[in-house]
Design a protein around this motif. Structure first.
Motif, short mmCIF file in Angstrom:
data_model
loop_
_atom_site.label_atom_id
_atom_site.label_comp_id
_atom_site.label_asym_id
_atom_site.label_seq_id
_atom_site.Cartn_x
_atom_site.Cartn_y
_atom_site.Cartn_z
N LEU A 14 0.86 -1.18 0.00
CA LEU A 14 0.00 0.00 0.00
C LEU A 14 0.90 1.23 0.00
O LEU A 14 1.76 1.39 0.87
N TYR A 15 0.71 2.11 -0.97
CA TYR A 15 1.49 3.33 -1.08
C TYR A 15 0.66 4.50 -0.57
O TYR A 15 -0.49 4.69 -0.98
N ILE A 16 1.26 5.26 0.33
CA ILE A 16 0.59 6.44 0.92
C ILE A 16 1.11 7.65 0.15
O ILE A 16 2.23 8.11 0.37
N VAL A 17 0.30 8.14 -0.77
CA VAL A 17 0.77 9.10 -1.77
C VAL A 17 0.28 10.51 -1.47
O VAL A 17 -0.93 10.77 -1.43
N ALA A 18 1.22 11.43 -1.27
CA ALA A 18 0.87 12.84 -1.10
C ALA A 18 0.54 13.45 -2.45
O ALA A 18 1.23 13.21 -3.44
N THR A 19 -0.52 14.25 -2.50
CA THR A 19 -0.94 14.91 -3.74
C THR A 19 -0.88 16.43 -3.58
O THR A 19 -0.83 16.94 -2.45
N PRO A 20 -0.90 17.18 -4.68
CA PRO A 20 -0.77 18.64 -4.59
C PRO A 20 -1.87 19.28 -3.73
O PRO A 20 -3.01 18.82 -3.73
N ILE A 21 -1.50 20.33 -3.01
CA ILE A 21 -2.48 21.06 -2.20
C ILE A 21 -3.03 22.27 -2.95
O ILE A 21 -3.91 22.96 -2.45
N GLY A 22 -2.54 22.52 -4.14
CA GLY A 22 -3.04 23.64 -4.92
C GLY A 22 -2.43 23.66 -6.31
O GLY A 22 -3.11 23.60 -7.33
N LEU A 27 3.01 17.54 -7.84
CA LEU A 27 3.01 16.08 -7.89
C LEU A 27 4.38 15.60 -8.34
O LEU A 27 4.85 15.94 -9.41
N THR A 28 5.04 14.80 -7.50
CA THR A 28 6.40 14.38 -7.81
C THR A 28 6.40 13.30 -8.89
O THR A 28 5.41 12.57 -9.06
N PRO A 29 7.51 13.17 -9.62
CA PRO A 29 7.61 12.08 -10.61
C PRO A 29 7.37 10.71 -10.00
O PRO A 29 6.74 9.84 -10.62
N ARG A 30 7.87 10.48 -8.78
CA ARG A 30 7.66 9.18 -8.15
C ARG A 30 6.19 8.95 -7.83
O ARG A 30 5.66 7.84 -8.04
N ALA A 31 5.51 10.00 -7.32
CA ALA A 31 4.09 9.87 -7.01
C ALA A 31 3.30 9.56 -8.28
O ALA A 31 2.40 8.70 -8.28
#
Length: 285
Positions: A14-22, A27-31
């Motif tokens: 399970l990947y816990i992925v941070a997404t853009p806040i605005g 969004l990072t290349p890895r995400a």
């Protein structure tokens, strides 16, 4: 005992992925790669996440995972992991689990023996902290205070003497009441209100609580409040002021007060510690 080596396992994860806040460029290349490669994305709001996925041309299947279906959804995701499939969890913006759903899922995934892998990215709390101008560490992230005033005041009272910088999230329609409670309970501390982070109208309001409070009525957007921690008041140095204070005490004595009464009166009028004035007056330091 649970030992996880994220890059040395062949297990589904399970990947816990941070997404853009605005700003979508956050969004990072890895995400992006993870969201493209997993078998399913568990999203707090599939409609919001679909906009992000569409922007980046990602077609991964989505399921809803929010506070109202977290128990049921967690079972479904665990079943997918058992089938050898990997998943990602995202919130509407920023890091999942931080004032957002996901804690139950991550706990159950770990208990079941599967990796829970964080994929770094945006965090409104950290963005606000590092740009606040206040001490960045130690800090305590509290998230949202209770929406009810009585419980909110109780929570603030429990935090009143914490020396670390405090971080809160707050909605625009409650910000004025929340800051008024902070002023009443914590005192007029230094603070920073950050709003609309990474968006076109990003703004930081830095000053004392009373100063920021005066501007709250016109503010909109998601808000992060960074508040200075408790600082123990130091006893003032009376060395230079003592001659005048002694003269004031002598006048009070000449008017008929006892020495202790005079010291108590003068200390109160000057906002000083009675014990400190007593020691200085009698040369006990």
């Amino acid at each position: 005992m649970n030992r996880q080596k994220s890059f040395e396992t062949q297990q589904p994860a399970l990947y816990i992925v941070a997404t853009p806040i605005g700003n979508l460029q956050e969004l990072t290349p890895r995400a992006r790669a993870v969201l493209e490669e997993v078998d399913v994305i568990a999203a707090e709001d599939t409609r919001n996440t679909q906009k992000l996925l569409t922007h980046f041309g990602i077609s991964t299947h989505m399921i809803a995972h929010h506070k109202f279906n977290e128990a049921q959804s967690s079972k479904g995701i665990l079943h997918l992991l058992e089938e050898g499939k990997s998943g990602a969890i995202v919130s509407d913006a920023g890091y999942p689990l931080i004032s957002d759903p996901g804690a139950q899922l991550v706990s159950e995934v770990i208990d079941a023996g599967y990796p829970a892998v964080p994929i770094s990215g945006s965090s409104a709390a950290l963005d606000a902290l590092v740009a606040s101008g206040l001490s960045p560490q130690p800090f305590l992230f509290y998230g949202f205070l209770d929406s009810g005033e009585k419980q909110r005041i109780r929570q603030l009272l429990s935090l009143k003497e914490y020396p670390m910088t405090l971080i809160f999230y707050e909605a625009p329609h409650r910000i004025a009441k929340m800051l008024q409670n902070c002023l009443d309970v914590l005192g007029d501390r230094e603070m920073c209100l950050a709003r609309e982070l990474t968006k076109k109208h990003e703004e930081f309001l830095r000053g004392r609580i009373s100063e920021v409070l005066d501007m709250c009525d016109s503010l909109k957007g998601e808000m992060v409040v960074v508040m200075a921690g408790y600082q123990e008041e130091k006893e003032p140095d009376l060395t230079q002021a003592m001659p005048l204070i002694k003269e004031h005490i002598r006048r009070c004595i000449n008017e008929g007060m006892t020495t202790n009464e005079a010291i108590r009166k003068v200390a109160r009028e000057h906002g000083l510690s009675k014990n400190e004035v007593y020691r200085q007056y009698h040369g006990l330091n």
